[in-house]
Design a protein around this motif. Structure first.
Motif, mmCIF file in Angstrom:
data_model
loop_
_atom_site.group_PDB
_atom_site.id
_atom_site.type_symbol
_atom_site.label_atom_id
_atom_site.label_comp_id
_atom_site.label_asym_id
_atom_site.label_seq_id
_atom_site.Cartn_x
_atom_site.Cartn_y
_atom_site.Cartn_z
ATOM 1 N N SER A 51 0.732 -1.057 0.030
ATOM 2 C CA SER A 51 -0.127 0.121 -0.200
ATOM 3 C C SER A 51 0.821 1.292 -0.021
ATOM 4 N N GLU A 103 -14.069 4.828 2.799
ATOM 5 C CA GLU A 103 -14.884 3.926 3.793
ATOM 6 C C GLU A 103 -15.769 4.782 4.456
ATOM 7 N N PHE A 123 -12.090 -6.483 6.369
ATOM 8 C CA PHE A 123 -10.743 -5.974 6.381
ATOM 9 C C PHE A 123 -10.725 -4.960 7.465
ATOM 10 N N SER A 126 -12.073 -1.399 7.132
ATOM 11 C CA SER A 126 -13.616 -1.441 6.773
ATOM 12 C C SER A 126 -14.389 -1.630 7.903
ATOM 13 N N ASP A 214 -15.674 -3.271 -2.304
ATOM 14 C CA ASP A 214 -14.138 -2.612 -2.075
ATOM 15 C C ASP A 214 -13.332 -3.200 -3.307
ATOM 16 N N MET A 379 4.120 -8.716 7.946
ATOM 17 C CA MET A 379 3.147 -7.980 8.831
ATOM 18 C C MET A 379 1.976 -9.311 9.135
HETATM 19 N N1 F0G Z 1 -9.621 -1.967 1.714
HETATM 20 C C1 F0G Z 1 -8.602 -2.845 1.738
HETATM 21 C C2 F0G Z 1 -8.919 -3.970 1.050
HETATM 22 C C3 F0G Z 1 -7.282 -2.526 1.954
HETATM 23 O O1 F0G Z 1 -6.360 -3.538 1.836
HETATM 24 C C4 F0G Z 1 -7.111 -1.505 2.607
HETATM 25 C C5 F0G Z 1 -5.680 -1.020 2.847
HETATM 26 C C6 F0G Z 1 -8.224 -0.238 2.703
HETATM 27 C C7 F0G Z 1 -9.314 -0.911 2.272
HETATM 28 C C8 F0G Z 1 -7.616 0.808 2.967
HETATM 29 O O2 F0G Z 1 -7.223 1.900 2.525
HETATM 30 O O3 F0G Z 1 -4.920 2.170 3.532
HETATM 31 O O4 F0G Z 1 -5.709 3.449 1.572
HETATM 32 O O5 F0G Z 1 -6.735 3.742 3.777
HETATM 33 N N2 F0G Z 1 -4.767 -1.850 3.023
HETATM 34 C C9 F0G Z 1 -3.294 -1.689 3.535
HETATM 35 C C10 F0G Z 1 -2.891 -2.974 3.627
HETATM 36 C C11 F0G Z 1 -3.152 -0.840 4.574
HETATM 37 O O6 F0G Z 1 -1.494 -3.024 4.100
HETATM 38 O O7 F0G Z 1 -3.472 -4.272 3.305
HETATM 39 P P1 F0G Z 1 -6.101 2.798 2.743
#
Ligand code: F0G
Length: 458
Positions: A51, A103, A123, A126, A214, A379
């Motif tokens: 990310s 979100e 997630f 979320s 999502d 992680m």
């Molecule tokens: N939805 C999913 C499926 C995600 O993987 C993430 C973030 C978000 C929403 C939120 O987005 O970070 O731009 O605010 N995933 C990162 C990860 C943090 O490391 O998987 P964001």
């Protein structure tokens, strides 16, 4: 076995340090055995997340130079809006600073106190946004997703019976909306099939429920549909993406992943009411509706990155580099989640460290041990991430207790991948010597980011 050939060459490099064992031991102890609390300069290969960690192309950097930093109506906003319309096919777009901004706006708009939100799998961010809006997220993913060894090609699929049973049990008016994540992160980067998306959409319409995606890793999901789903072998990724999105009323999107940029997000929808409500909220929480927390230059990089990230040759290299790491580990019999996911390889911590009880946080322990062994940062994705039950306050121990080795896009070479695989193989040879952890500090929200641990002697 060879890594995939890169469809690019390297123009700029960033030197990295490789701290010695003594330094690594001290660094992870000082970080409370939480890899989120390590300093990035103490990390050699950073597989914490995909990310915001992508390498941008020369075309994206060139776009940064034509950033129009007007407060309102920046030309880059319109380029970005057009890219979203072209690639995903939605009518309306609201920009946000990153995914969780979207979100917040989307889930708050659609959720009433006491409602349920079925989703293939939760997630972290979320779940918390749904809860802050008074809702409860319920996992309705197929059972195969909970079995790390099951090699179902679309392990991210929604279980339609579970979904319908939930709607009938609670009553449609108690369901805020149906939520489907692409390339399900917490299940190991597992895709959803087109057929499943179509069926969920149909079911939603039968009960008068909105379907919100999502769509964060939708391009990688589209690649898997092309590779694995009969009938899609020769369909361009753009067409697959547009068909996928046609089975929804809207989506939230963290552009820090498949859009190959370091920051940004948005929500998109075909529903005028959702658009108008979220557009009026965006100015309170994020910024004006033509920038939403992004600079003009960020929006230009995002516009270009969304298009680049949906190119077949790039996606093929990307997904196969992740697969390369997974195959090297499999060859050494290291337990990983199968099939290998789109953005990451997930280690099965319960099988890697069977001598540790769940209370000793095996995935957190393994992630810290990998750092200590190799300066590779990974992680935890298990019980620490899942958090506590909102009502009982008890820890929830999900079936999957995983460590995620997430591959940034276009950043590491295949030699970095081999170094990582060798380090984990070495650690696996001496796994019985790895001692567990106890949690000594726990923050209120999204505890995995800031929790601290101490080693418990074997
Ligand atoms: N939805 C999913 C499926 C995600 O993987 C993430 C973030 C978000 C929403 C939120 O987005 O970070 O731009 O605010 N995933 C990162 C990860 C943090 O490391 O998987 P964001």
């Amino acid at each position: 076995m060879n890594g995939p050939v890169e469809p690019f060459k390297i123009k700029v490099v960033e030197p990295v340090n490789r701290p010695n064992r003594e330094k690594r031991k001290l660094a992870i102890k000082e970080a409370g055995y939480n890899t989120f609390l390590l300093k990035s300069e103490d990390v050699f290969i950073d597989l914490l997340t995909d990310s915001g960690t992508s390498a941008m192309s020369d075309n994206q950097w060139a776009g940064m130079m034509i950033g129009d930093e007007a407060y309102a109506g920046s030309k880059n906003f319109y380029n970005f809006e057009n890219a979203v319309k072209d690639i995903l096919g939605y009518k309306y777009v609201v920009p946000t600073h990153q995914g969780r901004g979207a979100e917040h706006l989307m889930y708050k708009t659609l959720t009433r106190d006491g409602q349920f939100i079925p989703r293939n799998m939760y997630f972290t961010t979320s779940k918390v946004h749904v809860e802050l809006a008074g809702g409860k997220m319920m996992d309705v993913i197929i059972d195969e997703a909970h079995d790390p060894e099951n090699d179902h090609p679309f392990k991210g699929n929604v279980n339609l019976e579970k979904l319908e049973a939930l709607i009938q049990e609670k009553g449609a008016e108690k369901i805020a909306f149906i939520n489907v994540e692409m390339d399900v992160n917490m299940a190991g980067g597992q895709p959803v099939s087109m057929e499943n998306l179509r069926e969920v959409w149909k079911l939603g319409k039968e009960y008068g429920l909105k379907v919100i995606f999502d769509a964060t890793r939708s391009s990688e999901n589209a690649y898997f549909i092309r590779e694995r789903e009969p009938g899609y072998e020769n369909i361009p990724i753009n067409e697959i993406l547009r068909e996928m999105m046609s089975y929804s009323d809207g989506c939230i999107y963290s552009s820090k992943k498949d859009c190959l940029v370091n920051i940004g997000g948005f929500l998109a929808t075909n529903d005028k009411e959702i658009f108008e409500k979220t557009r009026s909220m965006v100015v309170v929480y994020e910024g004006l509706h033509t920038y939403g927390g992004m600079a003009g230059r960020d929006m230009e990089a995002l516009a270009r990155g969304l298009r680049e990230g949906a190119q077949y040759d790039y996606l093929k290299y990307r997904v196969n580099q992740v697969k390369y790491l997974g195959e090297l580990l499999k060859e050494a019999r290291v337990p990983i989640v199968q099939p290998i996911g789109g953005h990451a390889v997930f280690l099965d911590a319960l099988k890697f460290l069977p001598h540790l009880s769940r209370e000793k946080w095996p995935a957190q322990t393994l992630s810290a041990a990998i750092y200590e062994e190799s300066a590779v940062r990974s992680m935890e994705r298990g019980a620490v991430s899942k958090g506590r039950d909102k009502e009982t306050g008890e820890n929830i121990f999900p079936k999957l207790e995983l460590v995620r080795l997430t591959i940034p896009r276009r950043v590491y070479t295949n030699t970095h991948i081999e170094y990582t695989a060798n380090a984990i193989k070495n650690l696996y040879q001496k796994r019985e010597k790895i001692a567990g952890l106890k949690m000594v500090y726990e923050p209120e929200y999204l505890r995995f980011f800031q929790a601290r641990f101490e080693k418990v002697p074997l």
